[in-house]
Write an enzyme that holds these catalytic residues in place. Structure first.
Site, PDB file in Angstrom:
ATOM      1  N   GLY A 159       1.034  -1.169  -0.003  1.00 40.62           N
ATOM      2  CA  GLY A 159      -0.037  -0.102   0.182  1.00 40.62           C
ATOM      3  C   GLY A 159       0.877   1.088  -0.048  1.00 40.62           C
ATOM      4  N   ILE A 161       2.285   2.571   2.374  1.00 40.76           N
ATOM      5  CA  ILE A 161       3.628   2.513   3.025  1.00 40.76           C
ATOM      6  C   ILE A 161       4.579   1.532   2.508  1.00 40.76           C
ATOM      7  CG2 ILE A 161       4.618   1.882   5.264  1.00 40.76           C
ATOM      8  CD1 ILE A 161       2.145   3.056   6.398  1.00 40.76           C
ATOM      9  N   ARG A 181      -2.521  -8.152  -2.423  1.00 40.42           N
ATOM     10  CA  ARG A 181      -3.806  -8.913  -1.919  1.00 40.42           C
ATOM     11  C   ARG A 181      -4.361  -9.070  -3.585  1.00 40.42           C
ATOM     12  NH1 ARG A 181      -9.440  -7.329  -1.405  1.00 40.42           N
ATOM     13  NH2 ARG A 181      -8.706  -5.153  -2.063  1.00 40.42           N
ATOM     14  N   THR A 182      -4.561  -8.268  -4.347  1.00 41.08           N
ATOM     15  CA  THR A 182      -5.138  -8.270  -5.534  1.00 41.08           C
ATOM     16  C   THR A 182      -4.030  -8.308  -6.681  1.00 41.08           C
ATOM     17  OG1 THR A 182      -5.400  -5.893  -5.352  1.00 41.08           O
ATOM     18  CG2 THR A 182      -7.355  -7.160  -5.457  1.00 41.08           C
ATOM     19  N   ILE A 244       5.884  -4.055  11.500  1.00 45.99           N
ATOM     20  CA  ILE A 244       5.361  -2.518  11.470  1.00 45.99           C
ATOM     21  C   ILE A 244       4.063  -2.307  11.224  1.00 45.99           C
ATOM     22  CG2 ILE A 244       7.632  -1.403  11.392  1.00 45.99           C
ATOM     23  CD1 ILE A 244       7.143  -1.032   8.359  1.00 45.99           C
ATOM     24  N   ARG A 246       0.573  -4.697  12.131  1.00 48.47           N
ATOM     25  CA  ARG A 246      -0.115  -4.831  13.313  1.00 48.47           C
ATOM     26  C   ARG A 246       0.174  -6.189  14.052  1.00 48.47           C
ATOM     27  NH1 ARG A 246      -0.831  -0.428  13.541  1.00 48.47           N
ATOM     28  NH2 ARG A 246      -2.559   1.002  13.468  1.00 48.47           N
ATOM     29  N   GLU A 275      -0.388  -4.226  23.493  1.00 49.91           N
ATOM     30  CA  GLU A 275       0.690  -3.125  23.904  1.00 49.91           C
ATOM     31  C   GLU A 275       0.293  -2.464  24.947  1.00 49.91           C
ATOM     32  OE1 GLU A 275       0.823  -0.872  20.260  1.00 49.91           O
ATOM     33  OE2 GLU A 275       1.157  -2.820  18.881  1.00 49.91           O
ATOM     34  N   HIS A 294       5.793   0.919  19.268  1.00 44.58           N
ATOM     35  CA  HIS A 294       4.832   1.466  18.380  1.00 44.58           C
ATOM     36  C   HIS A 294       5.056   2.821  17.822  1.00 44.58           C
ATOM     37  CE1 HIS A 294       0.388   0.389  16.640  1.00 44.58           C
ATOM     38  NE2 HIS A 294       1.318   1.556  15.759  1.00 44.58           N
TER      39      HIS A 294
HETATM   40  P1  NDP Z   1      -2.802   1.024   2.629  1.00 46.64           P
HETATM   41  O1  NDP Z   1      -4.357   0.755   2.772  1.00 46.64           O
HETATM   42  O2  NDP Z   1      -2.602   2.143   1.767  1.00 46.64           O
HETATM   43  O3  NDP Z   1      -2.297  -0.392   2.081  1.00 46.64           O
HETATM   44  C1  NDP Z   1      -2.583  -1.642   2.573  1.00 46.64           C
HETATM   45  C2  NDP Z   1      -2.216  -2.702   1.585  1.00 46.64           C
HETATM   46  O4  NDP Z   1      -2.291  -3.959   2.022  1.00 46.64           O
HETATM   47  C3  NDP Z   1      -2.783  -2.670   0.416  1.00 46.64           C
HETATM   48  O5  NDP Z   1      -1.885  -2.612  -0.748  1.00 46.64           O
HETATM   49  C4  NDP Z   1      -3.576  -4.033   0.385  1.00 46.64           C
HETATM   50  O6  NDP Z   1      -3.736  -4.491  -0.941  1.00 46.64           O
HETATM   51  C5  NDP Z   1      -2.752  -4.883   1.075  1.00 46.64           C
HETATM   52  N1  NDP Z   1      -3.427  -5.946   1.726  1.00 46.64           N
HETATM   53  C6  NDP Z   1      -4.692  -5.857   2.564  1.00 46.64           C
HETATM   54  N2  NDP Z   1      -5.236  -7.064   2.885  1.00 46.64           N
HETATM   55  C7  NDP Z   1      -3.971  -7.793   2.392  1.00 46.64           C
HETATM   56  C8  NDP Z   1      -3.991  -9.179   2.132  1.00 46.64           C
HETATM   57  N3  NDP Z   1      -4.933 -10.031   2.904  1.00 46.64           N
HETATM   58  N4  NDP Z   1      -3.334  -9.873   1.533  1.00 46.64           N
HETATM   59  C9  NDP Z   1      -2.462  -9.073   0.996  1.00 46.64           C
HETATM   60  N5  NDP Z   1      -2.222  -7.605   0.796  1.00 46.64           N
HETATM   61  C10 NDP Z   1      -3.362  -7.093   1.554  1.00 46.64           C
HETATM   62  O7  NDP Z   1      -2.333   1.058   3.934  1.00 46.64           O
HETATM   63  P2  NDP Z   1      -0.912   1.812   4.507  1.00 46.64           P
HETATM   64  O8  NDP Z   1       0.185   1.210   3.750  1.00 46.64           O
HETATM   65  O9  NDP Z   1      -1.032   3.264   4.703  1.00 46.64           O
HETATM   66  O10 NDP Z   1      -0.716   1.292   6.102  1.00 46.64           O
HETATM   67  C11 NDP Z   1      -0.657  -0.243   6.390  1.00 46.64           C
HETATM   68  C12 NDP Z   1      -0.838  -0.531   7.687  1.00 46.64           C
HETATM   69  O11 NDP Z   1       0.403  -0.255   8.455  1.00 46.64           O
HETATM   70  C13 NDP Z   1      -1.774   0.175   8.417  1.00 46.64           C
HETATM   71  O12 NDP Z   1      -3.079  -0.501   8.218  1.00 46.64           O
HETATM   72  C14 NDP Z   1      -1.400   0.344   9.824  1.00 46.64           C
HETATM   73  O13 NDP Z   1      -1.846  -1.197  10.368  1.00 46.64           O
HETATM   74  C15 NDP Z   1       0.236   0.088   9.670  1.00 46.64           C
HETATM   75  N6  NDP Z   1       0.725   1.340  10.242  1.00 46.64           N
HETATM   76  C16 NDP Z   1       1.740   1.001  11.565  1.00 46.64           C
HETATM   77  C17 NDP Z   1       2.371   2.201  11.887  1.00 46.64           C
HETATM   78  C18 NDP Z   1       3.319   2.038  13.076  1.00 46.64           C
HETATM   79  O14 NDP Z   1       3.647   3.028  13.620  1.00 46.64           O
HETATM   80  N7  NDP Z   1       3.716   0.843  13.219  1.00 46.64           N
HETATM   81  C19 NDP Z   1       2.096   3.550  11.439  1.00 46.64           C
HETATM   82  C20 NDP Z   1       1.201   3.674  10.314  1.00 46.64           C
HETATM   83  C21 NDP Z   1       0.513   2.445   9.862  1.00 46.64           C
HETATM   84  P3  NDP Z   1      -4.823  -3.894  -2.186  1.00 46.64           P
HETATM   85  O15 NDP Z   1      -3.871  -2.806  -2.697  1.00 46.64           O
HETATM   86  O16 NDP Z   1      -4.974  -4.945  -2.855  1.00 46.64           O
HETATM   87  O17 NDP Z   1      -5.834  -3.179  -1.329  1.00 46.64           O
END
Ligand code: NDP
Length: 331
Positions: A159, A161, A181-182, A244, A246, A275, A294
């Site tokens: 995504g 990040i 995922r897709t 990083i 969840r 946490e 975190h």
């Molecule tokens: P996005 O929504 O931009 O990206 C999520 C990505 O994960 C998408 O590309 C999505 O695929 C993919 N995805 C979702 N489900 C699956 C699956 N089952 N199998 C494979 N790929 C999957 O989110 P961000 O990149 O902005 O953030 C990601 C996560 O990072 C947040 O949800 C949060 O939990 C965590 N985070 C942690 C922080 C920390 O301080 N540790 C700070 C910020 C974020 P698709 O493109 O196909 O939808």
């Protein structure tokens, strides 16, 4: 930090000539006199900016169909509190909710690059020796190190990040694998990702990686994803696991077992199932595990203000809002 946030937002809105079109208010949930007071504020607002903990507060008001919010902007990236509150209250979302987005990519990529270099150059071990075993500090030279250009990182989730992490790692010469995922059509593939894989090809990605970095959101599909194989497919290359995304992608006991079995050579963990990580966790006692509280990316006032300003501008002009949460999809 709501005062600093309001000041930054005021400046941005003024700069765009929008200040006179927006009535800015500030409300601390703890200072509200009653649920009615909260309801009145919510009914009067078009846009609410909130810490995700707000969803634990008075769901009968928050999920009331009487609200006509144009946007509730969460100040963090995850939406687990929202989804849990909706499920617990058997409620549906009466207004659009957006997550914090657009700014965490570089923060998270710096964290990942920092951890990779730290592990390769043995910084955690060196600091440990400086503190408690100075006589043996020079022996660490025997461990050597690998060049980044000889290493492969597998990123789970491409995504906002994940893509930025891929960019930083590629810039440093690493080979980058990414799991999505897709399926990503050829014309949309990034030059910084050498190999694309999907969920069903996870084991192949794990076995190819020197570093495995999880940056997936927590969803019913991702929860426990790494428990199934338990890092057995990592046995040959023995990567370091960087989490990083969840904590619920894998049980802490699975990581402990994988390190004890030498399927993983280490871990850098920023997120956990509980946490702060309980002091009784076996992870604390393992060599080559770096635990951070975190903070791979923190919400910064200026970046939040910029996003909120952009969202307000979009509300005023009727353009689509950014970083919307899709409750059905789970992120
Ligand atoms: P996005 O929504 O931009 O990206 C999520 C990505 O994960 C998408 O590309 C999505 O695929 C993919 N995805 C979702 N489900 C699956 C699956 N089952 N199998 C494979 N790929 C999957 O989110 P961000 O990149 O902005 O953030 C990601 C996560 O990072 C947040 O949800 C949060 O939990 C965590 N985070 C942690 C922080 C920390 O301080 N540790 C700070 C910020 C974020 P698709 O493109 O196909 O939808």
């Amino acid at each position: 930090g709501s005062k600093a946030m309001l000041a930054a937002l005021t400046n941005l809105l003024r700069g765009k000539g929008l200040l006179e079109r927006v009535d800015l208010g500030n409300c601390n949930v703890k200072e509200l006199s009653s649920d009615d007071d909260f309801k009145k504020r919510m009914m009067n607002a078009d846009v609410v900016i909130a810490h995700p903990d707000v969803f634990q507060y008075c769901p009968s008001v928050l999920f009331s169909s009487e609200l006509s919010l144009k946007l509730l902007q969460i100040i963090y990236a995850g939406c687990n509190q929202l989804l849990k509150a909706l499920a617990d209250n058997n409620a549906t979302l009466p207004y659009p909710v957006a997550r914090m987005g657009g700014s965490f990519g570089p923060h998270m990529a710096e964290y990942v690059v920092g951890q990779v270099i730290g592990f390769e150059r043995h910084f955690p071990k060196i600091i440990g020796k400086q503190i408690a075993d100075r006589d043996n500090l020079w022996n660490i030279r025997d461990l050597g190190y690998r060049r980044l250009r000889d290493l492969t990182i597998g990123i789970l989730g491409l995504g906002d990040i994940g893509r930025e992490i891929a960019k930083y790692c590629k810039f440093l010469g690493m080979t980058v694998w990414g799991m999505t995922r897709t399926p990503v059509p050829k014309e949309k593939r990034l030059s910084c990702v050498d190999q694309y894989r999907q969920l069903g090809e996870l084991e192949e990605l794990l076995s190819a990686s020197d570093y495995v970095c999880n940056v997936l959101p927590s969803t019913p599909e991702t929860a426990g994803l790494l428990d199934k194989d338990g890092f057995k497919s990592c046995a040959e290359k023995k990567p370091v696991f960087i989490n990083i995304g969840r904590g619920d992608i894998v049980k802490e006991s699975t990581i402990v077992e994988a390190i004890k079995n030498k399927w993983l050579s280490g871990a850098a963990l920023d997120v956990f199932n509980e946490e702060p990580l309980p002091l009784t966790s076996e992870l604390w006692g393992l060599d080559n595990v770096v635990i951070t509280p975190h903070m791979a990316a923190l919400t910064m006032t200026d970046e939040l203000a910029e996003l909120v300003c952009e969202q307000i501008e979009r509300c005023l002009s009727g353009k689509p809002l950014l970083y919307m949460i899709d409750v059905k999809r789970g992120y």
